[in-house]
Design an enzyme around this catalytic site. Structure first.
Site, PDB file in Angstrom:
ATOM      1  N   ALA B 140       0.843  -1.220   0.000  1.00  0.00           N
ATOM      2  CA  ALA B 140       0.000   0.000   0.000  1.00  0.00           C
ATOM      3  C   ALA B 140       0.867   1.255   0.000  1.00  0.00           C
ATOM      4  O   ALA B 140       1.938   1.243   0.599  1.00  0.00           O
ATOM      5  CB  ALA B 140      -0.911  -0.003   1.229  1.00  0.00           C
ATOM      6  N   PRO B 141       0.418   2.311  -0.696  1.00  0.00           N
ATOM      7  CA  PRO B 141      -0.864   2.473  -1.391  1.00  0.00           C
ATOM      8  C   PRO B 141      -0.878   1.955  -2.830  1.00  0.00           C
ATOM      9  O   PRO B 141      -1.862   2.135  -3.528  1.00  0.00           O
ATOM     10  CB  PRO B 141      -1.062   3.985  -1.368  1.00  0.00           C
ATOM     11  CG  PRO B 141       0.334   4.540  -1.412  1.00  0.00           C
ATOM     12  CD  PRO B 141       1.195   3.560  -0.651  1.00  0.00           C
ATOM     13  N   GLY B 142       0.211   1.344  -3.284  1.00  0.00           N
ATOM     14  CA  GLY B 142       0.143   0.663  -4.580  1.00  0.00           C
ATOM     15  C   GLY B 142       0.932   1.306  -5.708  1.00  0.00           C
ATOM     16  O   GLY B 142       0.794   0.882  -6.858  1.00  0.00           O
ATOM     17  N   LYS B 144       4.267   1.363  -6.355  1.00  0.00           N
ATOM     18  CA  LYS B 144       5.251   0.441  -6.948  1.00  0.00           C
ATOM     19  C   LYS B 144       4.550  -0.802  -7.494  1.00  0.00           C
ATOM     20  O   LYS B 144       4.919  -1.307  -8.545  1.00  0.00           O
ATOM     21  CB  LYS B 144       6.317   0.064  -5.918  1.00  0.00           C
ATOM     22  CG  LYS B 144       7.159   1.249  -5.489  1.00  0.00           C
ATOM     23  CD  LYS B 144       8.213   0.853  -4.487  1.00  0.00           C
ATOM     24  CE  LYS B 144       8.795   2.065  -3.805  1.00  0.00           C
ATOM     25  NZ  LYS B 144       7.864   2.697  -2.835  1.00  0.00           N
ATOM     26  N   ASP B 206      10.041  -2.926  -0.180  1.00  0.00           N
ATOM     27  CA  ASP B 206      10.153  -1.505   0.140  1.00  0.00           C
ATOM     28  C   ASP B 206       9.837  -1.423   1.632  1.00  0.00           C
ATOM     29  O   ASP B 206       8.685  -1.286   2.027  1.00  0.00           O
ATOM     30  CB  ASP B 206       9.158  -0.702  -0.707  1.00  0.00           C
ATOM     31  CG  ASP B 206       9.305   0.790  -0.466  1.00  0.00           C
ATOM     32  OD1 ASP B 206      10.442   1.262  -0.366  1.00  0.00           O
ATOM     33  OD2 ASP B 206       8.275   1.479  -0.384  1.00  0.00           O
ATOM     34  N   CYS B 259      13.071   4.691   2.325  1.00  0.00           N
ATOM     35  CA  CYS B 259      13.161   6.137   2.094  1.00  0.00           C
ATOM     36  C   CYS B 259      13.910   6.756   3.269  1.00  0.00           C
ATOM     37  O   CYS B 259      13.557   7.830   3.742  1.00  0.00           O
ATOM     38  CB  CYS B 259      11.795   6.766   1.871  1.00  0.00           C
ATOM     39  SG  CYS B 259      10.652   6.576   3.230  1.00  0.00           S
TER      40      CYS B 259
END
Lengths: 181, 328
Positions: B140-142, B144, B206, B259
């Protein structure tokens, strides 16, 4: 967790008829579809070949419609049909001003329709498309093709539109603000 | 690596305050410990801190499932948008917007997705091919997930994991808006990916992180970010990367990204995995080389193949990407 299953023969026949009506039978006949049973609603999901083998997920593929007595496409389903086939007989094309209004969930006045097939019947589902032939909403005809362009009257009831999400988001935000007050 | 060094990264490295770190922290409104760390691993610290004061550059990813890049950029330009190409063909940087990016008809119709360039770099590094089986471990939120599906042209199978039901809703909506149908969503934590019983050609992790790279978007992180956050995230990341390696096919690719700039969440995690599993790092075409040393500890030299993206150098949010090949 939602339940996914393969389509029954009757369901597939019903779907094939609808795909034919929407002009995409030839393109979609080899595709895989699953039924997602949510309470009493049977949703039809388009899935890739590999996904068709999996059924333990909470969400899978793209919901293209619902099965009741007939197959009724969702907005995403109608969009897919239009992108796949480019043309069918279940649409009304609206002008730029009406496009904005449809994206706010408003119904369509006959004056703002710039094109519609001559074979439209009353009370059928149609894709509401813009001048670029993109599906911006789904509607139901209030009149047949002879009266759908009449001035001063709403001739299409908008059922769903691509702007719905933004409105839902705004509603959610204002609900949160009300709760926090 | 000496025995005592092996556990050293269980605690976030804090460096003695200096006149410079105190002055920069005071000038830009950061906690001094954070600036003290940034001085160790961010090049051109003045440029960086000054860049974080400005709104980050906006990017959009063209959804090639629904439209073409030329067609979309033509339409947006006619509305007054100023767009420019980037290193990734599907991604455009947005120099000027006459109206919010999330309020155009093109956005509502799923013709583009608002997504940072660095985030797209992770998918670029994953090098997905049609018909593959791909796992996105924190979906989420989608953004990637949908880029992966787009690169696969809606073929094969993408499995997206998202344990949070609320976040699943936005994931479902985004995939639907973008016309994605080769993706299944599963409400389990990435730690339990092996429970799926599937081996994947590609795995994207991620990882949840301390988000040091998005300070420009969320300035509260200048002061509400604590060393314990890095410790907490690093522990979770270590578990997740092990889980990712276990579900990847031999010869398969894993992309690990965060990140965050913190080496404890990036190079140190990959370094540990390199020591424990039969994996190797592959180079990535974009970005800056990863660290091979931090706080007096030397990492495997191949950590140079990982990539760091800095806002003031790459004009992206802060990002780290590692491309890991599971040995056959």
């Amino acid at each position: 967790m939602s339940q996914y299953r393969k389509m029954t023969r009757d369901e597939r026949t019903m779907l094939n008829r609808a795909l034919d009506r929407w002009g995409v039978f030839e393109i979609m006949k080899e595709k895989n579809f699953l039924i997602k049973q949510d309470d009493n609603v049977k949703k039809v999901c388009l899935v890739s070949d590999e996904q068709a083998l999996l059924q333990q997920f909470c969400e899978s593929g793209l919901v293209i419609g619902e099965m009741t007595k007939q197959f009724a496409p969702t907005l995403q389903g109608a969009d897919l049909f239009f992108r796949s086939a480019g043309c069918n007989n279940l649409y009304v094309k609206v002008n730029e001003n009406a496009e904005k209004l449809v994206l706010y969930g408003r119904d369509v006045m006959g004056d703002s329709i710039i094109d519609a097939p001559k074979t439209l019947s009353e009370n059928v589902l149609v894709a509401i498309i813009n001048s670029n032939r993109e599906v911006i909403g789904l509607g139901r005809t209030r009149f047949g093709s002879d009266l759908v362009l009449q001035k001063g009257k709403i001739t299409i009831t908008t059922i769903s539109d691509a702007g719905q999400y933004l409105r839902d988001e705004d509603d959610e935000k204002s609900a949160k603000m009300t709760r926090s007050r | 690596m000496a025995a005592e060094d092996k556990d050293r990264f269980s605690m976030t490295a804090i460096f003695p305050e200096s006149a410079r770190s105190l002055s920069l922290a005071s000038r830009y409104g950061y906690d001094p410990w954070l600036v003290g760390r940034f001085l160790q691993y961010i090049p051109d610290i003045d440029g960086f801190l000054s860049k974080m004061e400005r709104p980050p550059t906006k990017y959009i990813r063209v959804n090639t499932i629904k439209t073409g890049k030329k067609e979309l950029s033509g339409r947006l330009k006619s509305k007054g948008f100023i767009l420019a190409d980037t290193e990734i063909p599907e991604v455009l940087s947005v120099k000027n917007t006459p109206l919010p990016l999330g309020a155009t008809n093109e956005y509502l119709l799923g013709q583009y997705y608002i997504q940072d360039l660095a985030s797209c770099m992770a998918v670029e590094a994953l090098d997905v091919l049609p018909d593959q089986a791909v796992l996105d471990m924190a979906a989420a939120p989608g953004g990637k997930t949908s880029f992966i599906a787009q690169r696969m042209n809606n073929t094969g199978m993408v499995v997206a994991l998202e344990p949070n039901k609320k976040r699943t809703r936005s994931l479902v909506f985004n995939l639907s808006r973008l016309g994605i149908y080769n993706t299944s969503i599963c409400s389990i934590d990435g730690e339990k990916a092996a429970d799926l019983g599937i081996k994947f050609d590609r795995v994207l992790l991620d990882a949840p992180c301390s988000c040091e790279g998005v300070i420009a978007k969320d300035p509260t992180r200048k002061t509400n970010h604590k060393p314990e956050d890095i410790d907490f995230c690093a522990k979770k990341q270590e578990i997740l990367i092990e889980s990712a390696i276990k579900v990847a096919k031999p010869g398969g690719l894993i992309v690990y990204s965060t990140c965050s700039f913190a080496p404890e969440e990036n190079e140190a995690i990959i370094n540990k995995a390199l020591q424990k599993f039969r994996i190797e790092l592959e180079p990535i075409n974009h970005g800056n080389e990863g660290l091979t040393e931090f706080a007096g500890i030397k990492f495997d030299p191949s950590l140079r193949n990982t990539r760091r993206f800095y806002p003031h150098i790459n004009d992206t949010t802060g990002f780290f990407v590692a491309r890991i090949r599971v040995k056959s």
